[in-house]
Design a protein around this motif. Structure first.
Motif, PDB file in Angstrom:
ATOM      1  N   LYS A   1       0.830  -1.210   0.000  1.00  0.00           N
ATOM      2  CA  LYS A   1       0.000   0.000   0.000  1.00  0.00           C
ATOM      3  C   LYS A   1       0.863   1.258   0.000  1.00  0.00           C
ATOM      4  CE  LYS A   1      -3.264   2.056   3.158  1.00  0.00           C
ATOM      5  NZ  LYS A   1      -4.073   1.804   4.357  1.00  0.00           N
ATOM      6  N   ARG A   2       1.898   1.275   0.860  1.00  0.00           N
ATOM      7  CA  ARG A   2       2.788   2.426   0.939  1.00  0.00           C
ATOM      8  C   ARG A   2       3.537   2.648  -0.381  1.00  0.00           C
ATOM      9  NH1 ARG A   2       7.060   1.068   4.009  1.00  0.00           N
ATOM     10  NH2 ARG A   2       5.643   0.391   5.652  1.00  0.00           N
ATOM     11  N   ARG A   3       3.992   1.561  -1.005  1.00  0.00           N
ATOM     12  CA  ARG A   3       4.699   1.659  -2.281  1.00  0.00           C
ATOM     13  C   ARG A   3       3.776   2.216  -3.367  1.00  0.00           C
ATOM     14  NH1 ARG A   3       6.879  -3.577  -2.937  1.00  0.00           N
ATOM     15  NH2 ARG A   3       4.887  -4.194  -3.792  1.00  0.00           N
ATOM     16  N   ASP A   4       2.518   1.772  -3.391  1.00  0.00           N
ATOM     17  CA  ASP A   4       1.563   2.293  -4.373  1.00  0.00           C
ATOM     18  C   ASP A   4       1.283   3.774  -4.145  1.00  0.00           C
ATOM     19  OD1 ASP A   4       1.398  -0.169  -5.569  1.00  0.00           O
ATOM     20  OD2 ASP A   4      -0.477  -0.748  -4.562  1.00  0.00           O
ATOM     21  N   GLN A   5       1.183   4.186  -2.881  1.00  0.00           N
ATOM     22  CA  GLN A   5       0.946   5.597  -2.577  1.00  0.00           C
ATOM     23  C   GLN A   5       2.123   6.457  -3.025  1.00  0.00           C
ATOM     24  OE1 GLN A   5       0.211   5.491   1.616  1.00  0.00           O
ATOM     25  NE2 GLN A   5      -1.996   5.109   1.387  1.00  0.00           N
TER      26      GLN A   5
ATOM     27  N   ARG B   1       4.580  10.370  -6.850  1.00  0.00           N
ATOM     28  CA  ARG B   1       5.590  10.694  -7.875  1.00  0.00           C
ATOM     29  C   ARG B   1       4.933  10.983  -9.221  1.00  0.00           C
ATOM     30  NH1 ARG B   1       8.518   6.379  -5.580  1.00  0.00           N
ATOM     31  NH2 ARG B   1       7.884   5.039  -7.308  1.00  0.00           N
ATOM     32  N   ARG B   2       3.922  10.212  -9.566  1.00  0.00           N
ATOM     33  CA  ARG B   2       3.211  10.401 -10.833  1.00  0.00           C
ATOM     34  C   ARG B   2       2.521  11.757 -10.852  1.00  0.00           C
ATOM     35  NH1 ARG B   2      -0.408   5.950 -11.054  1.00  0.00           N
ATOM     36  NH2 ARG B   2       1.388   4.690 -11.592  1.00  0.00           N
ATOM     37  N   ASN B   3       1.876  12.135  -9.737  1.00  0.00           N
ATOM     38  CA  ASN B   3       1.189  13.428  -9.655  1.00  0.00           C
ATOM     39  C   ASN B   3       2.177  14.592  -9.713  1.00  0.00           C
ATOM     40  OD1 ASN B   3      -1.315  12.217  -9.527  1.00  0.00           O
ATOM     41  ND2 ASN B   3      -1.405  12.269  -7.280  1.00  0.00           N
TER      42      ASN B   3
ATOM     43  N   LYS C   1       5.082  14.559 -11.175  1.00  0.00           N
ATOM     44  CA  LYS C   1       5.629  14.589 -12.532  1.00  0.00           C
ATOM     45  C   LYS C   1       4.674  15.313 -13.476  1.00  0.00           C
ATOM     46  CE  LYS C   1       7.742  11.484 -15.867  1.00  0.00           C
ATOM     47  NZ  LYS C   1       8.018  10.076 -16.169  1.00  0.00           N
ATOM     48  N   THR C   2       3.377  15.034 -13.352  1.00  0.00           N
ATOM     49  CA  THR C   2       2.401  15.710 -14.223  1.00  0.00           C
ATOM     50  C   THR C   2       2.220  17.176 -13.829  1.00  0.00           C
ATOM     51  OG1 THR C   2       0.579  14.918 -12.842  1.00  0.00           O
ATOM     52  CG2 THR C   2       1.155  13.592 -14.768  1.00  0.00           C
ATOM     53  N   ALA C   3       2.364  17.508 -12.535  1.00  0.00           N
ATOM     54  CA  ALA C   3       2.231  18.883 -12.079  1.00  0.00           C
ATOM     55  C   ALA C   3       3.397  19.747 -12.562  1.00  0.00           C
ATOM     56  CB  ALA C   3       2.138  18.929 -10.558  1.00  0.00           C
ATOM     57  N   LEU C   4       4.568  19.185 -12.708  1.00  0.00           N
ATOM     58  CA  LEU C   4       5.740  19.945 -13.134  1.00  0.00           C
ATOM     59  C   LEU C   4       5.756  20.216 -14.632  1.00  0.00           C
ATOM     60  CD1 LEU C   4       8.500  18.270 -10.955  1.00  0.00           C
ATOM     61  CD2 LEU C   4       7.420  20.499 -10.619  1.00  0.00           C
ATOM     62  N   ARG C   5       4.925  19.559 -15.374  1.00  0.00           N
ATOM     63  CA  ARG C   5       4.908  19.767 -16.834  1.00  0.00           C
ATOM     64  C   ARG C   5       4.198  20.996 -17.222  1.00  0.00           C
ATOM     65  NH1 ARG C   5       3.972  13.845 -19.508  1.00  0.00           N
ATOM     66  NH2 ARG C   5       5.818  12.946 -18.682  1.00  0.00           N
TER      67      ARG C   5
END
Length: 157
Positions: free
Chosen positions: A140-144, A149-151, A153-157
């Motif tokens: 669960k922690r790894r998925d969070q 990280r995915r969010n 990455k998309t926010a920095l674009r």
């Protein structure tokens, strides 16, 4: 004088199940006593650490239940695939591990096998078993973390 960067270790096998099933408390690097056909099989990557463990027997560390496949061109000089193999550690390290093994639920598992300067080395982990709920919590922690990280990455674009 400039130091040369060291070559990365030539990893031949990893034990992914160990990190899933155990919390690794400490790691030790040990050499392995091998026969000629065993080292040739390891260089070919024909080793399985999945169910392996290490134990102390008469003051020596032994690696048990690690499968090294017989060498194809080995003929009559081939080895037993599941034999116990002696590990090369200092006496102080063996004593330290023996002290840790006195605690309940502690075991020694091989984490990976690699070649270093032409010699086979095994990375041993002194480990404590995880409960089922600990495994679920880790996933669960790894998925969070992956989602964060995915969010980002998309926010920095």
């Amino acid at each position: 004088m400039k130091k040369h960067p060291q070559k990365s270790a030539n990893v031949k096998a990893t034990n992914k199940k160990a990190r899933h099933d155990y919390n690794i408390l400490a790691t030790y690097e040990a050499g392995m006593v091998l026969t000629g056909t065993e080292i040739k099989s390891i260089r070919a990557g024909r080793i399985n650490l999945k169910d392996g463990f290490a134990q102390i027997h008469q003051g020596e560390m032994l690696l048990s239940n690690v499968h090294i496949s017989p060498y194809d061109q080995g003929n009559q000089f081939n080895h037993d695939p599941l034999r116990n193999r002696k590990l090369l550690l200092h006496k102080k390290e063996i004593a330290k591990i023996a002290g840790q093994l006195q605690n309940k639920g502690i075991t020694v598992v091989p984490l990976k096998v690699y070649l270093k300067h032409g010699f086979a080395k095994v990375l041993l982990g002194v480990a404590q078993g995880k409960k089922q709920y600990d495994k679920r919590e880790t996933i669960k922690r790894r998925d969070q973390e992956r989602e964060i990280r995915r969010n980002l990455k998309t926010a920095l674009r």
